[in-house]
Design a protein around this motif. Sequence first.
Motif, PDB file in Angstrom:
ATOM      1  N   ARG A 130       0.840  -1.198   0.000  1.00 40.54           N
ATOM      2  CA  ARG A 130       0.000   0.000   0.000  1.00 40.54           C
ATOM      3  C   ARG A 130       0.876   1.249   0.000  1.00 40.54           C
ATOM      4  N   ALA A 131       1.948   1.236   0.795  1.00 35.35           N
ATOM      5  CA  ALA A 131       2.867   2.379   0.816  1.00 35.35           C
ATOM      6  C   ALA A 131       3.475   2.593  -0.565  1.00 35.35           C
ATOM      7  N   PHE A 132       3.846   1.499  -1.223  1.00 35.33           N
ATOM      8  CA  PHE A 132       4.427   1.609  -2.559  1.00 35.33           C
ATOM      9  C   PHE A 132       3.423   2.188  -3.552  1.00 35.33           C
ATOM     10  N   ASP A 133       2.175   1.747  -3.474  1.00 31.80           N
ATOM     11  CA  ASP A 133       1.136   2.268  -4.368  1.00 31.80           C
ATOM     12  C   ASP A 133       0.929   3.767  -4.163  1.00 31.80           C
ATOM     13  N   ILE A 134       0.941   4.203  -2.907  1.00 33.27           N
ATOM     14  CA  ILE A 134       0.773   5.629  -2.602  1.00 33.27           C
ATOM     15  C   ILE A 134       1.930   6.425  -3.200  1.00 33.27           C
ATOM     16  N   MET A 135       3.137   5.940  -3.013  1.00 32.70           N
ATOM     17  CA  MET A 135       4.315   6.644  -3.508  1.00 32.70           C
ATOM     18  C   MET A 135       4.309   6.722  -5.031  1.00 32.70           C
ATOM     19  N   ARG A 136       3.862   5.646  -5.668  1.00 34.86           N
ATOM     20  CA  ARG A 136       3.821   5.637  -7.132  1.00 34.86           C
ATOM     21  C   ARG A 136       2.764   6.607  -7.653  1.00 34.86           C
ATOM     22  N   GLN A 137       1.603   6.629  -6.996  1.00 33.96           N
ATOM     23  CA  GLN A 137       0.525   7.542  -7.419  1.00 33.96           C
ATOM     24  C   GLN A 137       0.930   8.997  -7.221  1.00 33.96           C
ATOM     25  N   MET A 138       1.659   9.274  -6.134  1.00 31.61           N
ATOM     26  CA  MET A 138       2.063  10.638  -5.819  1.00 31.61           C
ATOM     27  C   MET A 138       3.369  11.037  -6.512  1.00 31.61           C
ATOM     28  N   GLU A 139       4.001  10.072  -7.180  1.00 33.55           N
ATOM     29  CA  GLU A 139       5.284  10.311  -7.839  1.00 33.55           C
ATOM     30  C   GLU A 139       6.311  10.853  -6.852  1.00 33.55           C
ATOM     31  N   THR A 140       6.371  10.210  -5.684  1.00 32.75           N
ATOM     32  CA  THR A 140       7.331  10.583  -4.661  1.00 32.75           C
ATOM     33  C   THR A 140       8.176   9.385  -4.293  1.00 32.75           C
ATOM     34  N   THR A 141       9.322   9.637  -3.680  1.00 36.21           N
ATOM     35  CA  THR A 141      10.198   8.537  -3.281  1.00 36.21           C
ATOM     36  C   THR A 141      10.308   8.414  -1.770  1.00 36.21           C
ATOM     37  N   LYS A 142       9.527   9.230  -1.049  1.00 42.97           N
ATOM     38  CA  LYS A 142       9.601   9.216   0.411  1.00 42.97           C
ATOM     39  C   LYS A 142       8.209   9.352   1.020  1.00 42.97           C
ATOM     40  N   LEU A 143       7.973   8.612   2.084  1.00 44.18           N
ATOM     41  CA  LEU A 143       6.662   8.617   2.733  1.00 44.18           C
ATOM     42  C   LEU A 143       6.858   8.559   4.245  1.00 44.18           C
ATOM     43  N   PRO A 144       6.446   9.595   4.989  1.00 45.37           N
ATOM     44  CA  PRO A 144       6.614   9.589   6.450  1.00 45.37           C
ATOM     45  C   PRO A 144       5.676   8.580   7.127  1.00 45.37           C
ATOM     46  N   VAL A 145       6.168   8.027   8.212  1.00 43.01           N
ATOM     47  CA  VAL A 145       5.381   7.095   9.020  1.00 43.01           C
ATOM     48  C   VAL A 145       5.063   7.785  10.347  1.00 43.01           C
ATOM     49  N   TYR A 146       3.780   7.828  10.687  1.00 44.00           N
ATOM     50  CA  TYR A 146       3.348   8.499  11.912  1.00 44.00           C
ATOM     51  C   TYR A 146       2.474   7.584  12.753  1.00 44.00           C
ATOM     52  N   LYS A 147       2.536   7.794  14.055  1.00 42.08           N
ATOM     53  CA  LYS A 147       1.598   7.174  14.982  1.00 42.08           C
ATOM     54  C   LYS A 147       0.922   8.310  15.723  1.00 42.08           C
ATOM     55  N   ASP A 148      -0.359   8.504  15.448  1.00 44.95           N
ATOM     56  CA  ASP A 148      -1.089   9.665  15.969  1.00 44.95           C
ATOM     57  C   ASP A 148      -0.350  10.943  15.531  1.00 44.95           C
ATOM     58  N   GLN A 149       0.141  11.734  16.491  1.00 46.31           N
ATOM     59  CA  GLN A 149       0.823  12.987  16.160  1.00 46.31           C
ATOM     60  C   GLN A 149       2.335  12.823  16.032  1.00 46.31           C
ATOM     61  N   ASN A 150       2.832  11.641  16.286  1.00 51.93           N
ATOM     62  CA  ASN A 150       4.271  11.459  16.450  1.00 51.93           C
ATOM     63  C   ASN A 150       4.955  10.795  15.253  1.00 51.93           C
ATOM     64  N   PHE A 151       6.046  11.401  14.823  1.00 52.51           N
ATOM     65  CA  PHE A 151       6.847  10.858  13.731  1.00 52.51           C
ATOM     66  C   PHE A 151       7.533   9.576  14.184  1.00 52.51           C
ATOM     67  N   GLN A 152       7.489   8.557  13.340  1.00 50.85           N
ATOM     68  CA  GLN A 152       8.086   7.272  13.670  1.00 50.85           C
ATOM     69  C   GLN A 152       9.295   6.943  12.803  1.00 50.85           C
TER      70      GLN A 152
END
Length: 233
Positions: free
Chosen positions: A119-141
């Motif tokens: 799913r992360a790969f599909d999002i990145m491909r659709q957005m034409e980006t190579t980076k995707l932040p991972v968050y838990k609630d308000q916090n960067f993971q």
Amino acid sequence: MSVHENNAERFLAAFASIERSLNIIAKTTKYSTFSKLLGRCASLNRTVSANQEALREYAELRNAIVHQRDEELEIIAQPTDAVTEHIEKIAGLLDGRRSLINYATSPVVTVGKEADVRRAFDIMRQMETTKLPVYKDQNFQGIITMETIAAWGMDGCDEKRTCGNIMEKGRYERVLFMRNDARLDEAVLAFEEALQAGRRPPVIILNGKGTPNQRPDGIITAYDLPAILSELI
């Protein structure tokens, strides 16, 4: 009032704004000449450094505009349209009217640690980006990159592994947090420092506090650097 007289007033207003900004950048508490301020700030701010010679010339023109008046105090020396527009652009850059958030990808799509890697790969491909932040609630993971996904693929595309399993979480030198109103030259400096240290370009995540415990409002990567640099020259 003629167009040129209007240019003179605009020029003086922009110059005064720049002088105020230089005092803020230099953190000076006592009076200092414009020349000394300029020299001090050139090593602290990329916009000042890139426009240092032009600003020295504009200081001379400011003196001419202020001092060369006729008996009725009408301005004699007049800046051209190009000069007026250029000094206003510099003033705008220095007083923060052009903030990093205006050059960021926004809104930022994030995923949770439990998200499926495909799913992360599909999002990145659709957005034409190579980076995707991972968050838990308000916090960067951490952050998912095409490199981490490629490594996951080379390992056999284990469906049991999640974004939390493959994200880059110990390499925080690659992820910087800045406020939405951070200046453009702050981002450029971050990229330059990474280059000089032999590190890969950073990912800059923007939010209101400039901290990892608030959801992102925008993201800056190396792909955004040319547009930012074009504003600073």
